[in-house]
Write an enzyme that holds these catalytic residues in place. Structure first.
Site, PDB file in Angstrom:
ATOM      1  N   SER A 200      42.719  37.182  37.852  1.00  7.25           N
ATOM      2  CA  SER A 200      42.791  38.327  36.955  1.00  7.25           C
ATOM      3  C   SER A 200      43.345  38.014  35.581  1.00  7.25           C
ATOM      4  O   SER A 200      43.049  38.727  34.620  1.00  7.25           O
ATOM      5  CB  SER A 200      43.632  39.437  37.598  1.00  7.25           C
ATOM      6  OG  SER A 200      44.957  38.988  37.844  1.00  7.25           O
ATOM      7  N   HIS A 228      38.532  41.780  41.392  1.00  7.63           N
ATOM      8  CA  HIS A 228      38.038  41.643  40.023  1.00  7.63           C
ATOM      9  C   HIS A 228      36.641  41.028  39.956  1.00  7.63           C
ATOM     10  O   HIS A 228      36.118  40.805  38.866  1.00  7.63           O
ATOM     11  CB  HIS A 228      38.997  40.789  39.192  1.00  7.63           C
ATOM     12  CG  HIS A 228      40.278  41.469  38.839  1.00  7.63           C
ATOM     13  ND1 HIS A 228      40.408  42.301  37.750  1.00  7.63           N
ATOM     14  CD2 HIS A 228      41.488  41.451  39.451  1.00  7.63           C
ATOM     15  CE1 HIS A 228      41.650  42.761  37.693  1.00  7.63           C
ATOM     16  NE2 HIS A 228      42.326  42.264  38.715  1.00  7.63           N
ATOM     17  N   LYS A 259      38.852  49.537  40.747  1.00  9.41           N
ATOM     18  CA  LYS A 259      38.414  48.824  39.541  1.00  9.41           C
ATOM     19  C   LYS A 259      36.934  49.132  39.297  1.00  9.41           C
ATOM     20  O   LYS A 259      36.599  50.220  38.859  1.00  9.41           O
ATOM     21  CB  LYS A 259      38.719  47.330  39.685  1.00  9.41           C
ATOM     22  CG  LYS A 259      40.225  47.035  39.705  1.00  9.41           C
ATOM     23  CD  LYS A 259      40.525  45.573  39.833  1.00  9.41           C
ATOM     24  CE  LYS A 259      42.008  45.266  39.681  1.00  9.41           C
ATOM     25  NZ  LYS A 259      42.889  45.946  40.641  1.00  9.41           N
TER      26      LYS A 259
END
Length: 413
Positions: A200, A228, A259
């Protein structure tokens, strides 16, 4: 607006007074070191353009520091799905799953996640932090070994700490060092390699094909956190298994709904049915945390339907990433290599990263400076996160602001 009153009782005992003095000194030390984190207040929905409040004033800025990779955080179709779910199944569950907290919608969402990652079964958590925190301890003992990438997310690190298995750590994405750890762990009963899919802070992708090769050579399981990477990497954004053609070679995936997948709450672990069943029996964050709320579940089900209909959103994201990265390199910025939607603009100095972020906000661009302990000392950076929701005009404005601030602070010429 709720206004908090100040009618709480004052602490008078000696122990707290001493502890308060200690905390005040620690906090001042953090501030003096330039490491204090201030929260900026958003007064609009999360999107590519937002309104923030500071010192009693509001201002519009372009948002380049959210994990909103597919731009779905304020998507009208998902909002409507959340409303329908709330109407149909209520506001909250008021229970953990195994008591009376499982609705038909939870099972439907777990099937959708399994289908997306091509796995047998899925278990939902309140967050991916819980998924990672509750993964290792139910499955492994002191007879086993966990081999973890040095740059893995804090949730993986904490999950490993909660387990009695032997711990090995290899340098970030360093296959020679991973092989060394696997060789040292050969006397253990079971071995598992744990890695982020996308790291990340740097934005680099774990080399899953090579990791799987070593896992097969040294007889180890493979676990990857797709928080991610899912929705971002791979030909159609299905994550690292798609990117490296590793379906069937990766044993366990963990991830988040917070996310790319709509940006709300909720996490998951997905993989072989026996592993998922054992987690349902013994994973403490699952057994002792409330079920994911119906509105989030309903919107998440709709989100997976959307992603199954078209790859247009993912394509737009990748076009934005390529455009932004190319223009920033041309401007002279030091940027870490990335295949993801994370673009790390390296500044190295902690205070400079904070000053840079503050100057960018004056230019109408919302970014955050990252510094120790979030990243290693002397590795401070601005982490830019691109979104499919960003327009070309917004990208150009951000790039122009970076150039102006970069010259003003002597980062570029």
């Amino acid at each position: 607006m709720y206004v908090k009153t100040n009618n709480y009782p004052q602490k008078t005992n000696i122990m707290y007074k001493n502890f308060k003095t200690h905390l005040e000194k620690e906090l001042q030390d953090i501030k003096d070191a330039g490491l204090y984190k201030n929260e900026r207040i958003i007064v609009t929905p999360q999107s590519s353009d937002i309104e923030v409040e500071a010192n009693g004033k509001r201002g519009e800025v372009l948002n380049f520091c959210a994990n909103n990779y597919l731009g779905l955080a304020d998507n009208s179709r998902l909002i409507e799905a959340a409303k329908r779910a709330m109407d149909a199944r209520g506001y909250g569950m008021s229970s953990v799953r195994f008591i009376c907290g499982t609705q038909d919608m939870h099972k439907e969402l777990e099937r959708a996640i399994s289908d997306y990652f091509k796995t047998e079964d899925t278990i939902l958590y309140a967050a991916c932090f819980d998924a990672n925190g509750g993964l290792f301890e139910p499955l492994f003992t002191e007879e086993d070994a966990i081999i973890s990438d040095a740059l893995n997310h804090a949730s993986i690190i904490d999950g490993v700490r909660l387990c009695k298995a032997k711990r090995f750590r290899y340098k970030n994405a360093d296959m020679a060092d991973l092989e060394r750890c696997l060789q040292e762990a050969q006397t253990c009963r079971y071995r598992i390699i744990a890695t982020d899919g996308v790291f990340s802070m740097d934005g680099n992708v774990a080399p899953m094909d090579k990791i799987c090769d070593l896992a097969e050579k040294y007889d180890a399981l493979v676990m990857v956190d797709e928080s991610h990477s899912a929705g971002v990497v791979g030909k159609t954004g299905h994550g690292v298994a798609e990117q490296y053609d590793c379906y069937g070679r990766i044993d366990i995936f963990t991830g988040t709904l917070g996310k790319s997948f709509g940006g709300a709450m909720g996490g998951f672990t997905t993989g072989p049915k026996e592993i998922i069943d054992m987690l349902r029996q013994r994973s403490r964050p699952y057994l002792f945390s409330n079920s994911v709320a119906p509105s989030i579940v309903g919107a998440s089900i709709e989100m997976f339907k959307m992603l199954g209909e078209s790859d247009d959103i993912h394509t737009r994201l990748m076009e934005n990433v390529e455009y932004f990265r190319t223009r920033m390199l041309e401007a002279g910025f030091d940027i870490k290599p990335t295949q993801s939607a994370i673009c790390a603009v390296m500044l190295y100095d902690a205070k400079l990263s904070q000053d840079f972020a503050a100057e960018m906000q004056k230019e109408g661009i919302y970014v955050t400076g990252f510094y120790y302990p979030v990243v290693p000392k002397d590795q401070a950076r601005i982490r830019v996160q691109l979104s499919a929701a960003h327009t070309r005009e917004q990208l150009d404005k951000a790039i122009a602001a970076f150039i102006a601030v970069g010259k003003r602070l002597n980062v570029i010429k």
